[in-house]
Design a protein around this motif. Structure first.
Motif, mmCIF file in Angstrom:
data_model
loop_
_atom_site.group_PDB
_atom_site.id
_atom_site.type_symbol
_atom_site.label_atom_id
_atom_site.label_comp_id
_atom_site.label_asym_id
_atom_site.label_seq_id
_atom_site.Cartn_x
_atom_site.Cartn_y
_atom_site.Cartn_z
ATOM 1 N N ARG A 56 0.831 -1.213 0.000
ATOM 2 C CA ARG A 56 0.000 0.000 0.000
ATOM 3 C C ARG A 56 0.862 1.258 0.000
ATOM 4 N N ALA A 58 1.572 6.992 6.724
ATOM 5 C CA ALA A 58 0.141 6.955 7.059
ATOM 6 C C ALA A 58 -0.633 8.005 6.268
ATOM 7 N N ASP A 59 -0.065 9.201 6.173
ATOM 8 C CA ASP A 59 -0.690 10.270 5.388
ATOM 9 C C ASP A 59 -0.759 9.881 3.914
ATOM 10 N N VAL A 84 -0.935 6.782 2.444
ATOM 11 C CA VAL A 84 -1.955 5.782 2.097
ATOM 12 C C VAL A 84 -3.361 6.334 2.312
ATOM 13 N N LYS A 85 -3.517 7.237 3.271
ATOM 14 C CA LYS A 85 -4.837 7.828 3.513
ATOM 15 C C LYS A 85 -5.242 8.749 2.372
ATOM 16 N N ARG A 86 -4.330 9.632 1.958
ATOM 17 C CA ARG A 86 -4.666 10.629 0.936
ATOM 18 C C ARG A 86 -4.804 10.022 -0.455
ATOM 19 N N GLY A 96 -6.048 6.951 -0.944
ATOM 20 C CA GLY A 96 -7.181 6.030 -0.939
ATOM 21 C C GLY A 96 -6.837 4.555 -0.929
ATOM 22 N N ALA A 110 -5.438 3.016 1.905
ATOM 23 C CA ALA A 110 -5.230 2.598 3.294
ATOM 24 C C ALA A 110 -5.962 1.298 3.633
ATOM 25 N N ALA A 111 -7.138 1.110 3.079
ATOM 26 C CA ALA A 111 -7.931 -0.074 3.420
ATOM 27 C C ALA A 111 -8.038 -1.063 2.257
#
Length: 235
Positions: free
Chosen positions: A173, A192-193, A195-197, A199, A201-202
């Motif tokens: 990821r 972390a930022d 994978v979150k930004r 899309g 992360a999950a």
């Protein structure tokens, strides 16, 4: 970047104390001291750490880089000689989306000669002069790592090694997020930022496979296909 440091924050106050202690102990070796990460963005929380950058006049002088807790707060102390730091700022690496923020957004705690402004200008000049093919090449590098990690995660899941599969898919990821960063010239605060930004992360192995397929098509359209002949290996 903030205009001034929030001294009511325990982490920002610790950064100031650390800066004072370093200046007192190595007055002739230290050229500049700054803080980056969440404190420099004015967004630190109780779970944040202190990312301190120390610039020395010469290599192997001043404090040593270290990672530890001080008064219960995690501290990441990075020490670089001035020329070394400028050389890094002028270089695109495969992890650029995770490195650019510390070149662009470092709040000076002690910087009498404006070194951090010089560092920011050096990196901005690099970005202005870099060719699109350079970003695509580094995106392809991260794509290969992400794709390999995803394939390993699939095999580990088939072997019922769930814990190892979770670690490996997390790696996939992050590198898929770095691909997106290179393709859009976007940098991130941390993994972390990233994978979150972007899309991812999950994303499970199937979803990540679709994302990587889209990225492979985009790289091919930019003249950097992820697969090719032997002769194309060195392109």
């Amino acid at each position: 970047m903030i205009d001034e440091i929030d001294t009511s924050s325990h982490r920002a106050a610790l950064a100031g104390r650390l800066s004072d202690a370093i200046q007192h102990r190595w007055p002739a070796e230290v050229q500049a001291i700054g803080v980056c990460g969440s404190i420099a963005h004015g967004e630190d929380t109780e779970s944040s750490d202190v990312n301190l950058v120390v610039i020395t006049f010469r290599p192997r002088t001043g404090p040593k880089s270290t990672l530890r807790k001080v008064d219960g707060i995690p501290v990441d102390l990075r020490v670089r000689a001035a020329e070394e730091a400028l050389a890094e700022a002028r270089l695109l690496t495969p992890r650029w989306p995770l490195q650019a923020d510390r070149f662009i957004t470092t709040f000076p705690l002690h910087d009498p000669k404006g070194f951090f402004a010089e560092l920011r200008e050096a990196h901005q000049t690099l970005l202005a002069e870099a060719r699109p093919a350079e970003f695509s090449h580094l995106a392809r590098h991260n794509w290969a790592i992400a794709n390999g990690a995803r394939q390993r995660a699939v095999r580990l899941t088939q072997w019922y090694d769930t814990d190892a599969a979770l670690v490996t898919i997390a790696q996939a990821r992050v590198h898929a997020a770095l691909v997106a960063g290179f393709l859009t010239r976007t940098w991130f605060r941390n993994p972390a930022d990233a994978v979150k930004r972007t899309g991812v992360a999950a994303a499970d192995t199937q979803e990540l496979g679709a994302i990587l397929k889209y990225q492979a098509d985009e790289l091919a359209a930019r003249g950097r296909p992820v697969d090719g002949t032997l002769g194309a290996l060195f392109d």
